[in-house]
Scaffold this active site. Structure first.
Site, mmCIF file in Angstrom:
data_model
loop_
_atom_site.group_PDB
_atom_site.id
_atom_site.type_symbol
_atom_site.label_atom_id
_atom_site.label_comp_id
_atom_site.label_asym_id
_atom_site.label_seq_id
_atom_site.Cartn_x
_atom_site.Cartn_y
_atom_site.Cartn_z
ATOM 1 N N CYS A 104 0.796 -1.229 0.000
ATOM 2 C CA CYS A 104 0.000 0.000 0.000
ATOM 3 C C CYS A 104 0.830 1.282 0.000
ATOM 4 C CB CYS A 104 -0.974 -0.004 1.181
ATOM 5 S SG CYS A 104 -0.215 -0.236 2.796
ATOM 6 N N HIS A 105 2.132 1.202 0.172
ATOM 7 C CA HIS A 105 2.976 2.410 0.262
ATOM 8 C C HIS A 105 4.227 2.209 -0.580
ATOM 9 C CE1 HIS A 105 5.748 5.340 2.280
ATOM 10 N NE2 HIS A 105 4.631 6.041 2.394
ATOM 11 N N PHE A 106 4.244 2.526 -1.727
ATOM 12 C CA PHE A 106 3.262 3.026 -2.688
ATOM 13 C C PHE A 106 3.031 1.932 -3.721
ATOM 14 C CE2 PHE A 106 5.567 6.720 -1.099
ATOM 15 C CZ PHE A 106 4.548 7.572 -0.755
ATOM 16 N N ILE A 148 7.763 0.994 -0.616
ATOM 17 C CA ILE A 148 8.707 1.553 0.341
ATOM 18 C C ILE A 148 8.077 1.458 1.729
ATOM 19 C CG2 ILE A 148 9.938 3.643 1.077
ATOM 20 C CD1 ILE A 148 9.646 4.634 -1.842
#
Length: 169
Positions: free
Chosen positions: A70-72, A77
């Site tokens: 979810c990041h990103f 990351i």
């Protein structure tokens, strides 16, 4: 001072998350997935760079960790705030390990420098926290510490004047 071991495995950390290590109402680590370490390799009340206590821990990095999806999306990351939270978690753990009573609360940090990233190809984070102050009075229980996070031996996060308090209310 309470008598606890100077290193802890994953099951010990999960006991702390359940409130079983230091007792109900006292320092407690978060449960997975917010638990940001797999083991604590060293802890003291009088060691470290300033002789005021220290704690060292490790976190195994695998490509399937929850935050990479979810990041990103498409550019995975680990959020830097999770590394900072790991440092706060360890600071509070050290206070509980000393036998000091109360629930831990992050109070702030003086300075944060992020100079690298944790991507899925990294293997391990190492947390290093060195206390500059450890205060226990009738009205205040608090630790002030500096910390670094290394990814595979490379310093990627540095903090100064990180503060965690314990409160019995």
């Amino acid at each position: 001072m309470a008598q606890y071991p100077s290193s802890f495995d994953k099951e010990d950390l999960l006991k702390c998350a359940r409130g079983e290590l230091f007792g109900p109402g006292n320092a407690q680590l978060p449960a997975p997935p917010m638990l940001m370490m797999d083991r604590i390799t060293e802890v003291s009340a009088d060691g470290g760079a300033h002789g005021k206590g220290h704690i060292r821990a490790e976190f195994d990095i695998t490509p399937d960790l929850w935050f990479f999806d979810c990041h990103f999306p498409g550019n995975p990351i680990m959020p830097g705030c999770l590394g900072l939270d790991g440092l706060w978690q360890l600071t509070g753990f050290n206070l509980g390990w000393r036998g000091w009573l109360g629930r831990g609360y992050a109070l702030g940090v003086g300075e944060v420098k992020l100079t690298g990233m944790v991507r899925p190809d990294r293997k391990m984070l190492t947390y290093k926290v060195d206390f500059t102050k450890a205060i226990q009075t009738r009205r205040l229980t608090m630790g002030v510490a500096d910390g670094i996070v290394e990814a595979d031996g490379e310093v990627i996060y540095q903090v100064k004047d990180m503060k965690v308090a314990l409160s019995e209310s």
